[in-house]
Write a protein that holds these residues in place. Structure first.
Motif, PDB file in Angstrom:
ATOM      1  N   ASP A  59     -31.444  69.741 -94.913  1.00 32.86           N
ATOM      2  CA  ASP A  59     -30.322  70.177 -94.081  1.00 32.86           C
ATOM      3  C   ASP A  59     -29.190  69.165 -94.045  1.00 32.86           C
ATOM      4  OD1 ASP A  59     -31.646  72.439 -93.558  1.00 32.86           O
ATOM      5  OD2 ASP A  59     -32.045  72.046 -91.450  1.00 32.86           O
ATOM      6  N   ASN A  60     -29.497  67.925 -94.412  1.00 32.46           N
ATOM      7  CA  ASN A  60     -28.452  66.908 -94.372  1.00 32.46           C
ATOM      8  C   ASN A  60     -27.587  66.898 -95.621  1.00 32.46           C
ATOM      9  OD1 ASN A  60     -29.286  65.901 -91.863  1.00 32.46           O
ATOM     10  ND2 ASN A  60     -30.906  64.699 -92.818  1.00 32.46           N
ATOM     11  N   ARG A  61     -27.935  67.696 -96.619  1.00 32.90           N
ATOM     12  CA  ARG A  61     -27.104  67.748 -97.823  1.00 32.90           C
ATOM     13  C   ARG A  61     -25.784  68.439 -97.527  1.00 32.90           C
ATOM     14  NH1 ARG A  61     -29.852  70.697-102.427  1.00 32.90           N
ATOM     15  NH2 ARG A  61     -30.443  72.109-100.764  1.00 32.90           N
ATOM     16  N   LYS A  62     -24.735  67.988 -98.211  1.00 28.38           N
ATOM     17  CA  LYS A  62     -23.423  68.599 -98.014  1.00 28.38           C
ATOM     18  C   LYS A  62     -23.305  69.752 -99.000  1.00 28.38           C
ATOM     19  CE  LYS A  62     -20.872  64.810 -96.044  1.00 28.38           C
ATOM     20  NZ  LYS A  62     -20.848  65.407 -94.744  1.00 28.38           N
ATOM     21  N   ARG A  63     -23.413  70.975 -98.527  1.00 26.42           N
ATOM     22  CA  ARG A  63     -23.272  72.141 -99.382  1.00 26.42           C
ATOM     23  C   ARG A  63     -22.749  73.287 -98.542  1.00 26.42           C
ATOM     24  NH1 ARG A  63     -29.271  74.518 -99.768  1.00 26.42           N
ATOM     25  NH2 ARG A  63     -28.093  76.163-100.771  1.00 26.42           N
ATOM     26  N   LEU A  64     -22.229  74.281 -99.213  1.00 29.47           N
ATOM     27  CA  LEU A  64     -21.649  75.418 -98.501  1.00 29.47           C
ATOM     28  C   LEU A  64     -22.723  76.484 -98.325  1.00 29.47           C
ATOM     29  CD1 LEU A  64     -18.182  75.687-100.256  1.00 29.47           C
ATOM     30  CD2 LEU A  64     -18.909  74.246 -98.376  1.00 29.47           C
ATOM     31  N   PHE A  65     -23.542  76.341 -97.277  1.00 28.42           N
ATOM     32  CA  PHE A  65     -24.638  77.273 -97.061  1.00 28.42           C
ATOM     33  C   PHE A  65     -24.144  78.704 -96.952  1.00 28.42           C
ATOM     34  CE2 PHE A  65     -26.840  73.441 -95.356  1.00 28.42           C
ATOM     35  CZ  PHE A  65     -27.906  73.472 -96.229  1.00 28.42           C
TER      36      PHE A  65
ATOM     37  N   GLU B 150     -15.599  78.705 -93.628  1.00 25.38           N
ATOM     38  CA  GLU B 150     -15.846  77.598 -94.537  1.00 25.38           C
ATOM     39  C   GLU B 150     -14.548  76.845 -94.849  1.00 25.38           C
ATOM     40  OE1 GLU B 150     -18.146  75.179 -95.473  1.00 25.38           O
ATOM     41  OE2 GLU B 150     -19.337  77.019 -95.492  1.00 25.38           O
ATOM     42  N   ILE B 151     -13.438  77.596 -94.958  1.00 23.88           N
ATOM     43  CA  ILE B 151     -12.130  76.956 -95.174  1.00 23.88           C
ATOM     44  C   ILE B 151     -11.769  76.102 -93.953  1.00 23.88           C
ATOM     45  CG2 ILE B 151      -9.654  77.411 -95.385  1.00 23.88           C
ATOM     46  CD1 ILE B 151     -10.390  79.863 -97.097  1.00 23.88           C
ATOM     47  N   THR B 152     -12.060  76.607 -92.756  1.00 26.80           N
ATOM     48  CA  THR B 152     -11.799  75.836 -91.535  1.00 26.80           C
ATOM     49  C   THR B 152     -12.612  74.547 -91.518  1.00 26.80           C
ATOM     50  OG1 THR B 152     -11.364  77.892 -90.322  1.00 26.80           O
ATOM     51  CG2 THR B 152     -11.791  75.922 -89.012  1.00 26.80           C
TER      52      THR B 152
ATOM     53  N   TYR C 161     -15.195  61.424-100.136  1.00 19.77           N
ATOM     54  CA  TYR C 161     -14.736  62.648 -99.480  1.00 19.77           C
ATOM     55  C   TYR C 161     -13.780  63.434-100.375  1.00 19.77           C
ATOM     56  CZ  TYR C 161     -16.787  62.806 -94.840  1.00 19.77           C
ATOM     57  OH  TYR C 161     -17.668  62.976 -93.802  1.00 19.77           O
ATOM     58  N   GLU C 162     -12.987  62.717-101.187  1.00 19.17           N
ATOM     59  CA  GLU C 162     -12.076  63.413-102.083  1.00 19.17           C
ATOM     60  C   GLU C 162     -12.858  64.187-103.149  1.00 19.17           C
ATOM     61  OE1 GLU C 162      -9.207  64.628-104.857  1.00 19.17           O
ATOM     62  OE2 GLU C 162     -10.839  63.261-105.347  1.00 19.17           O
ATOM     63  N   ARG C 163     -13.954  63.597-103.631  1.00 15.27           N
ATOM     64  CA  ARG C 163     -14.810  64.312-104.597  1.00 15.27           C
ATOM     65  C   ARG C 163     -15.453  65.528-103.941  1.00 15.27           C
ATOM     66  NH1 ARG C 163     -16.191  58.923-105.969  1.00 15.27           N
ATOM     67  NH2 ARG C 163     -18.128  59.045-104.753  1.00 15.27           N
ATOM     68  N   ILE C 164     -15.844  65.357-102.676  1.00 16.57           N
ATOM     69  CA  ILE C 164     -16.432  66.490-101.950  1.00 16.57           C
ATOM     70  C   ILE C 164     -15.413  67.617-101.800  1.00 16.57           C
ATOM     71  CG2 ILE C 164     -17.313  67.254 -99.702  1.00 16.57           C
ATOM     72  CD1 ILE C 164     -18.609  64.476 -99.422  1.00 16.57           C
TER      73      ILE C 164
ATOM     74  N   VAL D  49     -15.800  71.410-103.011  1.00 16.87           N
ATOM     75  CA  VAL D  49     -15.732  72.489-102.024  1.00 16.87           C
ATOM     76  C   VAL D  49     -14.637  73.486-102.404  1.00 16.87           C
ATOM     77  CG1 VAL D  49     -15.123  73.023 -99.638  1.00 16.87           C
ATOM     78  CG2 VAL D  49     -16.711  71.170-100.123  1.00 16.87           C
ATOM     79  N   GLU D  50     -13.486  72.955-102.851  1.00 18.05           N
ATOM     80  CA  GLU D  50     -12.403  73.854-103.256  1.00 18.05           C
ATOM     81  C   GLU D  50     -12.855  74.770-104.388  1.00 18.05           C
ATOM     82  OE1 GLU D  50      -7.841  73.692-105.004  1.00 18.05           O
ATOM     83  OE2 GLU D  50      -9.347  72.217-105.603  1.00 18.05           O
ATOM     84  N   ARG D  51     -13.550  74.213-105.380  1.00 18.67           N
ATOM     85  CA  ARG D  51     -14.015  75.029-106.506  1.00 18.67           C
ATOM     86  C   ARG D  51     -14.995  76.097-106.037  1.00 18.67           C
ATOM     87  NH1 ARG D  51     -14.255  69.914-109.020  1.00 18.67           N
ATOM     88  NH2 ARG D  51     -16.520  69.821-108.703  1.00 18.67           N
ATOM     89  N   GLU D  52     -15.909  75.724-105.135  1.00 15.46           N
ATOM     90  CA  GLU D  52     -16.918  76.680-104.674  1.00 15.46           C
ATOM     91  C   GLU D  52     -16.278  77.810-103.865  1.00 15.46           C
ATOM     92  OE1 GLU D  52     -20.486  75.161-102.956  1.00 15.46           O
ATOM     93  OE2 GLU D  52     -20.464  73.346-104.181  1.00 15.46           O
ATOM     94  N   ILE D  53     -15.322  77.453-103.006  1.00 16.49           N
ATOM     95  CA  ILE D  53     -14.674  78.484-102.193  1.00 16.49           C
ATOM     96  C   ILE D  53     -13.845  79.414-103.078  1.00 16.49           C
ATOM     97  CG2 ILE D  53     -13.001  78.938-100.358  1.00 16.49           C
ATOM     98  CD1 ILE D  53     -13.898  76.377 -98.995  1.00 16.49           C
TER      99      ILE D  53
END
Length: 555
Positions: free
Chosen positions: A330-336, A356-358, A393-396, A400-404
């Motif tokens: 649960d601690n992984r950073k992913r877009l559940f 998710e965008i918010t 955070y910039e890599r994250i 995230v942008e690509r996934e959304i």
């Protein structure tokens, strides 16, 4: 061979019924999607509002599975907490009972098979009109017609199978064994629903079996209790790929319905006898009354079960927390919300994407806070550690942008309404501006790192003025997130006001630097770094106000 054909007819008619319900459900969501989105956004205030609003939404959508899976995915995305989800699941249990009433009232009392084909023709004519609203209305009519046609064929096919096989005659022999019969038919209902993945289909089968006299009313009521438990398998399957909170929400659905069995099974003979007597006093007896009696039992049980268990939501929370242990993943950073694939309808998918965008916007605000800390850090190791956090955070944000965008592209490929299409376009623009803010944060961090590496210094007046500019940018980002969560005209005006202040202060600082550059003691390299910081802050303010303005388009 005749029996095989009739069995295939049963399978086909079930498929026709389920497809009709799916078509009608998704079209209803497209028409009522905006209202449903607003309702779902405000339902989490109190347990009563959670139960009432989810019951209405479920009755409208005509799919408890879709709503419970959506609730689980909302928990998965962090949109609602476990306590709120339990109240919403209770409401879905009440809303799903409307299906039994529709089947009981319209499925058998009137011969709708005569007008099913004309209804399909009417629906198709509406689909040909090149307007999204008419197309959705046409799909609702066609879906309703296919449901009724499937019911008619299902009733006819099952009747033929029952007359030519000993299967249903054998069922009658197991319906008179007291509580053993109750347990047996509960298991039958549970297994049928788990296999078919639709409580509506199994309730339809139960109503047909009871109305045809193959099983008594009490056995039918027991099957409905089993179907209540069996329908929870859908949300539990969806939660397999989800986080711990979502798994707990799915398990709570099962716990609620199993707890209902605990108190209702010992009382079932008296309950069914009371319902039979009640309908007899109203002059409704025999096979014709059985569908209405089953629908009444289904609604009454779920309403009463919710009334009882609504007082024990904290205890249910503790039970499911004990049953489902915390997962280290649960601690992984992913877009559940986006990678679980738990929501398939466009409107509900858009709700998830927006949230998710918010969350993504909140991430870049946190990133800006890290950048601000770089301005005051003097220790080289601490500075490097914080700078690496900014880079991380910039890599994250890039991922995230690509996934959304990938997720939004999948929604784009569906048959969306005009409003959904506009929201999609807004989301694409919003995510682009959020990414600009993330890139701007990294650029600010790079300027500050270069300044430190070159031993460039700002005087106290420059530091104070930069601090004021950073304060305004931070305010703009906070207002941006407020407008993402709850867009208002006042919020947009506030955002524009802050942007004007940023622009005025930026212009003033640039002008002052140009004037100071004429002096002999002016440090050009430090001045260039100062101007670069001012320009990047101005870009962040522009991006923030664009995001706020985008959210206000639908007001």
């Amino acid at each position: 061979m005749d029996i095989l054909i009739r069995i295939l007819n049963i399978v086909g008619s079930l498929g026709l019924f389920l497809y009709g319900m799916k078509l009608m459900s998704e079209a209803l969501q497209r028409i009522a999607g905006g209202r449903m989105r607003r309702v779902m956004g405000t339902m989490a205030a109190t347990p009563l509002s959670q139960i009432a609003t989810t019951a209405v939404v479920t009755a409208t959508v005509q799919s408890s599975s879709a709503i419970t899976v959506m609730i689980v995915s909302f928990v998965n995305a962090g949109i609602v907490n476990l306590r709120q989800a339990i109240g919403m699941i209770m409401g879905a249990n009440i809303g799903t009972t409307v299906t039994a009433w529709i089947i009981a009232v319209f499925g058998f009392e009137l011969n709708f098979s005569i007008i099913s084909i004309p209804l399909v023709g009417l629906g198709f004519a509406l689909i040909l009109i090149h307007k999204v609203h008419y197309r959705a209305l046409g799909e609702i009519i066609i879906g309703f017609a296919l449901m009724l046609l499937g019911l008619t064929v299902l009733q006819s096919s099952m009747s033929g199978v029952a007359q030519n096989t000993a299967l249903f005659r054998e069922l009658a022999t197991y319906a008179d064994l007291g509580y053993l019969s109750v347990i047996l038919f509960i298991l039958i209902g549970t297994l049928l629903t788990a296999v078919l993945q639709s409580s509506s289909a199994t309730i339809t089968l139960t109503i047909i079996m009871c109305q045809s006299g193959w099983i008594p009313f009490e056995a039918g009521a027991a099957m409905i209790l089993g179907e209540n438990v069996g329908t929870t398998i859908t949300a539990n399957l969806a939660a397999i790929v989800a986080n711990t909170s979502a798994k707990r929400a799915a398990v709570s659905h099962t716990v609620i319905n199993v707890l209902g069995l605990v108190w209702v099974v010992p009382l079932l003979p008296w309950i069914t006898e009371g319902i039979t007597e009640l309908f007899a006093r109203m002059g409704s007896t025999g096979p014709a009354a059985t569908p209405l009696m089953l629908a009444f039992f289904h609604s009454g049980f779920n309403v009463l079960n919710v009334c009882i268990l609504a007082n024990f939501i904290p205890q249910i929370m503790r039970a499911v927390t004990w049953m489902v242990r915390q997962s280290p993943n649960d601690n992984r950073k992913r877009l559940f919300a986006l990678d679980s694939g738990m929501v398939s309808t466009p409107e509900l998918s858009l709700m998830q994407a927006h949230n998710e965008i918010t969350n993504h916007a909140k991430r870049v605000l946190k990133m800006f806070g890290m950048v601000r800390s770089l301005m005051t850090l003097t220790n080289a190791q601490e500075f490097q550690r914080e700078y690496e956090h900014v880079e991380k955070y910039e890599r994250i944000t890039d991922r995230v942008e690509r996934e959304i965008i990938t997720y939004l592209s999948r929604i784009t490929s569906r048959d969306n309404g005009e409003a959904a299409t506009r929201r999609l376009q807004t989301m694409f623009r919003t995510i682009s501006h959020v990414e600009l803010i993330g890139d701007g944060n990294l650029e600010l961090a790079k300027i500050l790192r270069a300044k430190k590496e070159k031993n460039l210094w700002f005087n106290q007046e420059q530091r104070d003025k930069l601090g004021s500019l950073f304060d305004l940018v931070e305010q703009a980002l906070y207002v941006m997130i407020t407008n993402l969560e709850n867009p208002t005209a006042e919020g947009v005006e506030r955002s524009r006001g802050i942007e004007e202040q940023i622009n005025l202060l930026s212009a003033q600082l640039r002008s002052e630097q140009l004037q100071e550059a004429q002096g002999q003691e002016y440090k050009y390299m430090a001045g260039i770094a100062f101007i670069e910081l001012v320009v990047e802050c101005e870009k962040l303010g522009d991006a923030a106000v664009h995001i706020s303005a985008e959210q206000a388009e639908g007001l």
